[in-house]
Design a protein around this motif. Structure first.
Motif, short mmCIF file in Angstrom:
data_model
loop_
_atom_site.label_atom_id
_atom_site.label_comp_id
_atom_site.label_asym_id
_atom_site.label_seq_id
_atom_site.Cartn_x
_atom_site.Cartn_y
_atom_site.Cartn_z
N ARG A 60 27.46 1.05 30.98
CA ARG A 60 28.89 0.98 31.29
C ARG A 60 29.54 2.34 31.11
N LEU A 61 29.08 3.11 30.12
CA LEU A 61 29.62 4.45 29.92
C LEU A 61 29.42 5.28 31.18
N ASN A 62 28.25 5.16 31.78
CA ASN A 62 27.98 5.91 33.01
C ASN A 62 28.83 5.41 34.17
N ARG A 63 29.07 4.10 34.23
CA ARG A 63 29.94 3.59 35.30
C ARG A 63 31.36 4.10 35.11
N SER A 64 31.82 4.16 33.86
CA SER A 64 33.15 4.72 33.59
C SER A 64 33.18 6.20 33.98
N CYS A 65 32.11 6.92 33.65
CA CYS A 65 32.00 8.35 34.01
C CYS A 65 32.14 8.51 35.52
N ALA A 66 31.45 7.67 36.27
CA ALA A 66 31.48 7.79 37.73
C ALA A 66 32.91 7.63 38.24
N ARG A 67 33.67 6.70 37.66
CA ARG A 67 35.05 6.47 38.11
C ARG A 67 35.95 7.66 37.80
N LEU A 68 35.67 8.34 36.68
CA LEU A 68 36.53 9.45 36.23
C LEU A 68 35.97 10.81 36.64
N CYS A 69 35.01 10.84 37.58
CA CYS A 69 34.41 12.10 38.06
C CYS A 69 33.76 12.90 36.94
N ILE A 70 33.18 12.20 35.98
CA ILE A 70 32.46 12.86 34.88
C ILE A 70 30.97 12.75 35.21
N PRO A 71 30.20 13.83 35.05
CA PRO A 71 28.78 13.78 35.43
C PRO A 71 28.01 12.71 34.66
N GLN A 72 27.05 12.10 35.34
CA GLN A 72 26.25 11.04 34.75
C GLN A 72 25.43 11.56 33.56
N LEU A 73 25.33 10.70 32.55
CA LEU A 73 24.52 11.01 31.38
C LEU A 73 23.12 10.45 31.58
N ASP A 74 22.15 11.00 30.89
CA ASP A 74 20.82 10.42 30.80
C ASP A 74 20.95 9.25 29.82
N GLU A 75 20.85 8.02 30.35
CA GLU A 75 21.14 6.84 29.50
C GLU A 75 20.16 6.72 28.34
N GLU A 76 18.91 7.11 28.60
CA GLU A 76 17.91 7.05 27.54
C GLU A 76 18.29 8.00 26.39
N LEU A 77 18.76 9.19 26.78
CA LEU A 77 19.14 10.18 25.78
C LEU A 77 20.42 9.75 25.04
N ALA A 78 21.36 9.16 25.78
CA ALA A 78 22.60 8.68 25.13
C ALA A 78 22.26 7.61 24.09
N LEU A 79 21.35 6.71 24.47
CA LEU A 79 20.95 5.66 23.53
C LEU A 79 20.21 6.25 22.33
N LYS A 80 19.37 7.25 22.61
CA LYS A 80 18.65 7.92 21.53
C LYS A 80 19.64 8.59 20.57
N GLY A 81 20.71 9.16 21.14
CA GLY A 81 21.75 9.77 20.31
C GLY A 81 22.40 8.76 19.39
N ILE A 82 22.70 7.57 19.93
CA ILE A 82 23.29 6.50 19.13
C ILE A 82 22.33 6.10 18.01
N GLU A 83 21.06 5.87 18.40
CA GLU A 83 20.07 5.42 17.43
C GLU A 83 19.87 6.44 16.31
N GLN A 84 19.74 7.72 16.70
CA GLN A 84 19.47 8.74 15.67
C GLN A 84 20.67 8.97 14.76
N LEU A 85 21.88 8.84 15.32
CA LEU A 85 23.06 8.98 14.47
C LEU A 85 23.11 7.85 13.44
N VAL A 86 22.85 6.62 13.91
CA VAL A 86 22.88 5.49 12.98
C VAL A 86 21.77 5.65 11.93
N GLN A 87 20.61 6.16 12.37
CA GLN A 87 19.51 6.33 11.42
C GLN A 87 19.85 7.36 10.33
N ILE A 88 20.43 8.49 10.75
CA ILE A 88 20.71 9.54 9.75
C ILE A 88 21.84 9.09 8.81
#
Ligand SMILES: *Cc1c(COP(=O)(O)O)cnc(C)c1O
Length: 356
Positions: A95-123
């Protein structure tokens, strides 16, 4: 791959954690945050976890002037066995990427975005509270950072993830709320940004919310911006009704935010073989149903509250009570099942949870 490696700089001093029993919503942030930059011609680069702290931005940064911004909201839950899990995080990054598309924000690598969430929660795992109904709220967001006041899409962006422990949404128990049907302001229109999670939608909704509160209501029921008669959402939540035995919710037509809790409600209701329909509902139909007893239950759905029962509606000075102002059985069953799956106290047959 080089760019997928998240560099980590640990905070040298860790902050004291708030008392789990007296947590507020969104007041204290964890020790770390995730950052990643985007530059046209390079793409997203430098994913990193760093100590939580202020970020320096030029006053001319585009986000301040043109609101080119998107965000997400999800939670990490502490299970009784001590483990930590996320709820449908794949849907948040999509959904973040779909919101990005609507606001002309470049697409994120979804796997990397999820990895960012996971690693932040882990640390910051120690920040996931364990008192009943508490969780770690995670807020990913992207802002436009070009230092320029000309109207166009930015060439540089910052993707950031922050997290804060949050208390039970219902410290005094779940109670049905009173809702005011808003007939002046509108939140969104088809073709606008209503189906993107972007701050501007919230800014536009504040006035109606304040007026409702001043009149003693918790939130507003939004009507569509064109006909001013079709029901869209309640506050910043999706809305569902039980009318004549059938669960009804407005269809996602472009002006409604596609809530993950809404989808989870629909998935659960279908698995219970209850009749469910995504169809337009007018405010006239709703009040007629309330008056002839066909409106059996009503509730809002969203990550923060999960399920918020509606006990009373007011429209043009007309007031109706729903289920005698009590929580209805379907509302309660959805709340118990969703929270049970989220905190891991009941099995998850849908594969919705991601264990860290
Ligand atoms: C986030 C949001 C929702 C709920 O979405 P969930 O994924 O269930 O948290 C509903 N309406 C609006 C306007 C929202 O911003």
């Amino acid at each position: 791959m080089e760019t997928k490696t998240i560099k980590t700089e640990r905070a040298s001093v860790l902050k004291p954690k708030p008392d789990s029993a007296t947590l507020k919503f969104g007041a204290t942030f964890t020790d770390h945050m995730f950052l990643m930059n985007h530059t046209d011609g390079i793409g997203w680069h430098d994913p990193r976890i760093v100590p939580y702290g202020p970020i320096a931005l030029e006053p001319s940064s585009m986000v301040f002037h043109y609101a080119q911004e998107v965000f997400e909201g999800l939670k990490a839950y502490r299970r009784a066995d001590g483990g930590v899990q996320l709820f449908r995080p794949w849907d948040n990054v999509r959904r973040l990427n779909r919101s990005c598309a609507r606001l002309c924000i470049p697409q994120l690598d979804e796997e990397l975005a999820l990895k960012g969430i996971e690693q932040l929660v882990q640390i910051d795992e120690g920040w996931v509270p364990s008192a009943p109904q508490t969780s770690l709220y995670i807020r990913p967001f992207v802002i436009a950072t070009d230092p320029a006041v000309g109207v166009h899409a930015s060439h540089t962006y910052l993707f950031c993830i922050i997290a804060c422990p949050v208390g039970s949404y219902y410290p005094a128990g779940m109670n049905p709320v009173s809702i005011y049907v808003e007939s002046e302001d509108v939140r969104a229109v088809k073709g606008g940004t209503g189906d993107a999670k972007t701050g501007g939608n919230y800014a536009a909704s504040l006035r109606a919310g304040e007026r409702a509160e001043q009149s003693g209501y918790s939130q507003v029921l939004w009507l569509d911006g064109v006909h001013r008669k079709y029901i869209e959402e309640v506050g910043a939540m999706n809305v569902l009704f039980k009318i004549n035995g059938e669960i009804v919710t407005p269809p996602l037509g472009g002006s409604i935010l596609p809530g993950i809790t809404r989808q989870s409600c629909l998935d659960l209701l279908k698995s219970w073989e209850l009749p469910v329909s995504e169809r337009p509902i007018t405010v006239d139909e709703l009040f007629a149903a309330a008056e002839n007893g066909a409106l059996e239950e009503a509730w809002g759905s969203g990550t923060a509250a999960v399920i918020s029962p509606i006990g009373e509606l007011c429209w043009n000075k007309k007031k109706v009570s729903i289920n005698g102002g009590e929580i209805g059985p379907v509302t309660q069953r959805l709340y118990d099942t969703l929270t049970g799956i989220q905190w891991g106290s009941i099995p998850d047959p849908f594969g919705w949870t991601l264990t860290l």
